[in-house]
Design a protein around this motif. Structure first.
Motif, PDB file in Angstrom:
ATOM      1  N   LYS A 104       0.831  -1.208   0.000  1.00 52.37           N
ATOM      2  CA  LYS A 104       0.000   0.000   0.000  1.00 52.37           C
ATOM      3  C   LYS A 104       0.866   1.259   0.000  1.00 52.37           C
ATOM      4  O   LYS A 104       0.614   2.202  -0.753  1.00 52.37           O
ATOM      5  CB  LYS A 104      -0.918   0.000   1.224  1.00 52.37           C
ATOM      6  CG  LYS A 104      -1.878   1.179   1.291  1.00 52.37           C
ATOM      7  CD  LYS A 104      -2.852   1.004   2.452  1.00 52.37           C
ATOM      8  CE  LYS A 104      -3.873   2.144   2.487  1.00 52.37           C
ATOM      9  NZ  LYS A 104      -3.269   3.436   2.821  1.00 52.37           N
ATOM     10  N   ARG A 105       1.903   1.284   0.827  1.00 54.13           N
ATOM     11  CA  ARG A 105       2.758   2.463   0.936  1.00 54.13           C
ATOM     12  C   ARG A 105       3.540   2.702  -0.352  1.00 54.13           C
ATOM     13  O   ARG A 105       3.884   3.837  -0.669  1.00 54.13           O
ATOM     14  CB  ARG A 105       3.717   2.288   2.112  1.00 54.13           C
ATOM     15  CG  ARG A 105       4.131   3.581   2.807  1.00 54.13           C
ATOM     16  CD  ARG A 105       2.980   4.274   3.517  1.00 54.13           C
ATOM     17  NE  ARG A 105       2.225   3.418   4.390  1.00 54.13           N
ATOM     18  CZ  ARG A 105       2.575   3.088   5.621  1.00 54.13           C
ATOM     19  NH1 ARG A 105       3.712   3.525   6.116  1.00 54.13           N
ATOM     20  NH2 ARG A 105       1.807   2.343   6.369  1.00 54.13           N
ATOM     21  N   ALA A 106       3.804   1.642  -1.092  1.00 57.68           N
ATOM     22  CA  ALA A 106       4.532   1.771  -2.363  1.00 57.68           C
ATOM     23  C   ALA A 106       3.611   2.185  -3.510  1.00 57.68           C
ATOM     24  O   ALA A 106       4.059   2.309  -4.653  1.00 57.68           O
ATOM     25  CB  ALA A 106       5.217   0.453  -2.701  1.00 57.68           C
ATOM     26  N   GLY A 107       2.331   2.383  -3.209  1.00 59.71           N
ATOM     27  CA  GLY A 107       1.407   2.847  -4.233  1.00 59.71           C
ATOM     28  C   GLY A 107       0.765   1.747  -5.051  1.00 59.71           C
ATOM     29  O   GLY A 107       0.149   2.030  -6.098  1.00 59.71           O
ATOM     30  N   LYS A 108       0.870   0.494  -4.617  1.00 59.96           N
ATOM     31  CA  LYS A 108       0.249  -0.609  -5.356  1.00 59.96           C
ATOM     32  C   LYS A 108      -1.259  -0.633  -5.086  1.00 59.96           C
ATOM     33  O   LYS A 108      -1.734  -0.176  -4.043  1.00 59.96           O
ATOM     34  CB  LYS A 108       0.870  -1.947  -4.942  1.00 59.96           C
ATOM     35  CG  LYS A 108       2.387  -1.996  -5.040  1.00 59.96           C
ATOM     36  CD  LYS A 108       2.881  -1.867  -6.458  1.00 59.96           C
ATOM     37  CE  LYS A 108       4.408  -2.010  -6.530  1.00 59.96           C
ATOM     38  NZ  LYS A 108       4.926  -1.834  -7.901  1.00 59.96           N
ATOM     39  N   ASP A 109      -2.013  -1.187  -6.002  1.00 60.70           N
ATOM     40  CA  ASP A 109      -3.457  -1.337  -5.829  1.00 60.70           C
ATOM     41  C   ASP A 109      -3.709  -2.501  -4.873  1.00 60.70           C
ATOM     42  O   ASP A 109      -3.426  -3.661  -5.200  1.00 60.70           O
ATOM     43  CB  ASP A 109      -4.129  -1.595  -7.177  1.00 60.70           C
ATOM     44  CG  ASP A 109      -5.650  -1.679  -7.069  1.00 60.70           C
ATOM     45  OD1 ASP A 109      -6.169  -1.596  -5.940  1.00 60.70           O
ATOM     46  OD2 ASP A 109      -6.313  -1.831  -8.113  1.00 60.70           O
ATOM     47  N   VAL A 110      -4.218  -2.195  -3.686  1.00 61.57           N
ATOM     48  CA  VAL A 110      -4.383  -3.238  -2.670  1.00 61.57           C
ATOM     49  C   VAL A 110      -5.859  -3.532  -2.390  1.00 61.57           C
ATOM     50  O   VAL A 110      -6.184  -4.211  -1.412  1.00 61.57           O
ATOM     51  CB  VAL A 110      -3.677  -2.832  -1.352  1.00 61.57           C
ATOM     52  CG1 VAL A 110      -2.176  -2.717  -1.553  1.00 61.57           C
ATOM     53  CG2 VAL A 110      -4.252  -1.524  -0.804  1.00 61.57           C
ATOM     54  N   TYR A 111      -6.748  -3.045  -3.245  1.00 58.60           N
ATOM     55  CA  TYR A 111      -8.178  -3.217  -2.948  1.00 58.60           C
ATOM     56  C   TYR A 111      -8.563  -4.687  -2.845  1.00 58.60           C
ATOM     57  O   TYR A 111      -9.226  -5.107  -1.886  1.00 58.60           O
ATOM     58  CB  TYR A 111      -9.036  -2.530  -4.007  1.00 58.60           C
ATOM     59  CG  TYR A 111     -10.511  -2.649  -3.722  1.00 58.60           C
ATOM     60  CD1 TYR A 111     -11.109  -1.890  -2.727  1.00 58.60           C
ATOM     61  CD2 TYR A 111     -11.306  -3.558  -4.431  1.00 58.60           C
ATOM     62  CE1 TYR A 111     -12.458  -2.015  -2.447  1.00 58.60           C
ATOM     63  CE2 TYR A 111     -12.655  -3.700  -4.155  1.00 58.60           C
ATOM     64  CZ  TYR A 111     -13.229  -2.922  -3.159  1.00 58.60           C
ATOM     65  OH  TYR A 111     -14.562  -3.060  -2.878  1.00 58.60           O
ATOM     66  N   SER A 112      -8.140  -5.481  -3.803  1.00 54.03           N
ATOM     67  CA  SER A 112      -8.516  -6.897  -3.772  1.00 54.03           C
ATOM     68  C   SER A 112      -7.888  -7.606  -2.569  1.00 54.03           C
ATOM     69  O   SER A 112      -8.482  -8.530  -2.001  1.00 54.03           O
ATOM     70  CB  SER A 112      -8.092  -7.597  -5.074  1.00 54.03           C
ATOM     71  OG  SER A 112      -6.687  -7.535  -5.245  1.00 54.03           O
TER      72      SER A 112
END
Length: 893
Positions: free
Chosen positions: A551-559
């Motif tokens: 999340k902190r690296a800007g990845k999409d973590v919604y799923s």
């Protein structure tokens, strides 16, 4: 060491590089043997004045050099050092465990008691309101030269210079971010991404230089879309971009520490007695201010415990209080993970408490969505528990002992850090007084103590950040900001560093292994895949760090959050909820609903995480929860759904809550809770519902009237409810009858002094009877108002002599938070007392506990009182023997 020897040391010391000032008095320090520390450890003096003066903060670099921010020009002494305050560099060049070199890195007239210094390789960050300043030592000679080095104001807009409640130190996080915090002076600042943040609070006092009108920006939404109150924590990229506020509602958190799992811990100051140490729930409020930026005093509930009221623990919208330990003056903190202290000390949070001459230790233990925090004295010079010179015991000053010795109660730890050698280092401000914006030590003495195993030999591993191996060595360092340089170097190497970082994940030390997880998303596709793989770990802490790293690296973590919403760990479900913050309701609600299903109905942080995840989308999220959780008719809601509604404060629930408030089939507690839930909804329809309950003569009418007055003269004042408050008889300014209360002037002299009382033997039984006189202002034995400071444990905290002095002459030093105000009315009357709420009406409590609401249009003027609100012994009709008897009883109270 005797005083003559101290004078010789000062006189023969090598002048400091760049120094333009020397203290007029010889330096002093507390002897190492005066301290109590854990078994197996010893305290030694690493450095002392004249190598440093009045240390406010320290940091330690990879070579073991200690960098100190100094406050010689602190407060009323501004200008004492004409060239300005400085950042000093101290070194132990021969490795004998003592500094043998000291010089100035930078000194500027604009540096006035800076409260923070952080060192990241050759980058030095100084916290000096209104600016956060970055110095780059280009030629690495440890001296700032504007001709060759760089100076940049990274951010600006922080209140206030030469003020304790202002901008504090920067700390490097395990995620590569820089973290900093600011006290309740507030701020309006713009990051390098162009986003402006307004951190509002109604505090504007204590002197100092103020720069931005954050106190007047009530309700302003920051550019991130959220409202923030002052006293806050933030994180950002090292270049000043992508600032995030990650906690707010503090009084004055002097420093915070972020550990390798990404958990933020801090201490926070108080209006006595409610200092605390706590875990900071991401994006949450500590509760010192209401959502509308008003003081907690404005919403204190009848009979509510001071600590719970101070941090609004019974209100929605605040995170778990942690450990409240009472009055004090908390300062620097650090989280110890690895080093010379051994495995048993790993995971220890250390917190300086200058007002109590102690450093507390905690080993936070996961407890649901929060942490259990059990306090211990880790480094302590106050072995009898009698405190002096602090606000919470009436101020005053500690006194030195016989010639050649120093009172251990002059130990005022300002900061604590872990060195690259793994030892603990503590700076001592050394002063008879702490708090109240005062200092009394004209020598400006300062000492750095080292706490390490007995016989410890310091070794600072050589680190070469240019190589992967060297960067890994830095990442393993016990020193937090040295670790950050290792992270930064490895991140820049990208996929090249992946094999070494992957190997680090297998380290048996969980703190070191966690540091590698944060790097994975930056090390190419293979690193990201590895991080995602760790989400399946059987260790909750590993899953948590992997999720945060992505999340902190800007990845999409919604799923990922959708999966974690059902995780066995409440901590993972908490973070899944927080990850929904800022998303539209149609995406956030499904995850928040799953998280809500796992709530035990008690965990405050867990419930708060749901609320924070739904922020700005509360009505839509609540509607989705109502449909998904099927609570049925409002009169059949279970307590869990009622509490979810309370926290989400949805406008769409007002009718349902009104129905519950009117239902005779529900208990009084359930009806009152429904009224309270309406009172926290920030919409004109909420007061309309409460007015309707009054007109309908519902069973909740008294509770509705109470909340209407509280909100109508507070956070609901913007809805202009005055006419309705008047019509319903709740509050009519024209009918308010005010009673004049004038405190008697301070007598020119007293009939007896403290020494007269000290000679007498007290009678505790008689003192208990005399304590009835104290109930005019103090809550004693369940009698009397909560007007003056709490007397329980008062004498044991401050000592017998200080207690006697406070009774004989209470104006000698007034406890912080209990300063009096004189209100002059337009009809010529005066009201002297303690201002509880500075709204309209102004609420003021006078001697005897008489609380009055004063309409603002009836006030002609107001002024600070130069005397205590407490009557002295003569005015109370107390003899010297009476005082002796009273103090004798108070010793055991």
């Amino acid at each position: 060491m005797n005083r003559r020897h101290l004078i010789l040391c000062l006189a023969t010391a090598t002048p400091l590089a760049g120094a333009d000032w020397q203290a007029p008095k010889p330096a002093e320090k507390v002897a190492p043997q005066a301290f109590q520390v854990p078994d197996g450890l010893e305290v030694t003096v690493w450095a002392s004045t004249p190598d440093l003066f009045n240390p406010t903060n320290l940091d330690i670099d990879a070579a073991g050099r200690i960098w100190v921010a100094e406050g010689v020009n602190y407060r009323r002494h501004n200008g004492r050092r004409p060239g300005g305050d400085r950042i000093a560099v101290l070194q132990d060049t021969d490795g004998d465990g003592k500094a043998d070199s000291s010089h100035t890195f930078v000194q500027e007239k604009g540096l006035v008691a800076p409260l923070g210094v952080a060192v990241f390789d050759n980058v030095v960050v100084v916290s000096q309101p209104p600016d956060l300043i970055v110095y780059t030592d280009v030629n690495r000679d440890l001296k700032f030269d504007p001709a060759t080095d760089k100076r940049e104001v990274l951010l600006t807009g922080f209140n206030a210079r030469n003020h304790d409640h202002s901008l504090h130190s920067v700390t490097g996080g395990p995620d590569g971010k820089w973290y900093f915090n600011n006290g309740n002076c507030g701020a309006i600042f713009t990051d390098k991404s162009g986003k402006t943040f307004t951190c509002y609070g109604d505090y504007r006092g204590g002197g100092g230089d103020w720069f931005v009108p954050s106190h007047s920006e009530l309700g302003k939404v920051s550019d991130d879309g959220f409202k923030w109150t002052s006293g806050f924590s933030a994180r950002m990229n090292p270049d000043g971009t992508a600032v995030e506020i990650i906690g707010h509602g503090y009084r004055n958190s002097y420093e915070h520490a972020v550990n390798s799992f990404g958990e933020l811990f801090q201490n926070d100051n108080d209006d006595p007695p409610a200092c605390r140490n706590s875990y900071v729930l991401e994006f949450g409020s500590a509760g010192y201010f209401t959502r509308g930026g008003k003081s907690y005093r404005t919403v204190k509930r009848p009979g509510q415990d001071h600590g719970r009221a101070h941090w609004r623990q019974d209100d929605p919208g605040t995170f778990d209080v942690g450990d409240i330990y009472g009055g004090g003056s908390p300062t620097g903190v650090v989280f110890y993970e690895n080093g010379a202290l051994g495995k048993d000390a790993a995971g220890t949070f250390l917190s300086c408490e200058a007002g109590r001459n102690v450093i507390f230790s905690y080993q936070p233990e996961v407890q649901g969505a929060a942490y259990k925090m059990e306090r211990k004295n880790w480094m302590n010079s106050n072995l009898d528990g009698k405190f002096v010179g602090s606000d919470f015991v009436g101020g005053g000053r500690a006194k030195g002992n016989e010639e050649g010795t120093t009172d251990p109660k002059l130990f005022r730890p300002s900061d604590v850090a872990v060195g690259a050698d793994g030892a603990i280092y503590v700076t001592d401000w050394f002063d008879p007084r702490v708090g109240g914006h005062a200092d009394l030590d004209d020598s400006c003495s300062g000492t750095i103590y080292r706490i390490a195993p007995k016989g410890f030999k310091p070794v600072n591993p050589k680190i070469d950040l240019a190589t992967v191996e060297g960067a890994i060595a830095a990442l393993r360092s016990p020193a937090p900001n040295v670790r950050w340089t290792g992270f930064d170097a490895l991140r820049k190497k990208g996929a090249e560093a992946l094999p070494a970082v992957t190997a680090l994940l297998g380290d048996p030390d969980p703190w070191i292994a966690a540091r590698g997880i944060w790097l994975l998303p930056y090390l190419g596709a293979g690193g990201t895949a590895k991080c995602e793989e760790l989400l399946k770990s059987d260790k909750a802490s590993t899953r948590l760090v992997a999720f945060r790293a992505l999340k902190r690296a800007g990845k999409d973590v919604y799923s990922i959050a959708q999966t974690l919403a059902k995780d066995p760990s409440p901590a993972l479900r908490r973070d899944a909820a927080l990850a929904m913050r800022g998303l539209p309701a149609d995406k956030a609600a499904p995850v928040l609903i799953e998280v809500a299903k796992g709530w035990d109905g008690k965990d405050k942080n867990y419930l708060e995480a749901i609320g924070l995840g739904a922020e700005n989308q509360e009505p839509a999220v609540w509607n989705a929860m109502r449909d998904a959780l099927s609570p049925g008719d409002p009169l059949t809601w279970n307590d869990q759904f009622a509490k979810l509604t309370w926290r989400l404060w949805p406008t769409t629930a007002i009718d349902a809550l009104k129905k519950r408030a009117s239902a005779n089939s529900l208990t009084k507690e359930q009806r009152d809770f429904a009224v309270e839930s309406i009172s926290f909804i920030d919409d004109p329809a909420a007061p309309d519902a409460l007015f309707a309950l009054i007109s309908e003569d519902s069973p909740s009418k008294p509770e509705a009237m109470r909340w209407l007055f509280t909100r109508g003269t507070g956070d609901w004042a913007k809805f202009d409810l005055n006419k309705k408050l008047k019509e319903t008889g709740i509050y009519d300014p024209s009918k308010v009858e005010l009673t004049e209360v004038i405190m008697p002037g301070k007598p020119a002299s007293t009939k007896f002094g403290e020494q007269d009382v000290m000679k007498l033997k007290g009678d505790a039984a008689r003192g208990k009877t005399l304590a009835a006189r104290c109930t005019m202002c103090h809550h004693v034995n369940d009698l009397g108002p909560h007007y003056g400071p709490d007397l329980r444990g008062w004498v044991s905290r401050q000592g017998e002599q200080m207690a006697i002095r406070a009774i004989i002459d209470p104006s000698a030093d007034i406890a912080h938070g209990f300063e009096g105000t004189a209100i002059e009315l337009k009809d010529g009357k005066w009201i002297d007392g303690l201002v509880i709420s500075d709204g309209n009406p102004l609420v003021i409590t006078a001697t005897g506990g008489l609380t009055q609401m004063v309409p603002k249009n009836r006030i002609k003027s107001r002024q600070h009182m130069n005397r205590s609100l407490m009557l002295n012994a003569d005015q109370l009709g107390l003899s010297a023997q009476d005082v002796a008897d009273l103090v004798e009883w108070l010793k055991g109270y």
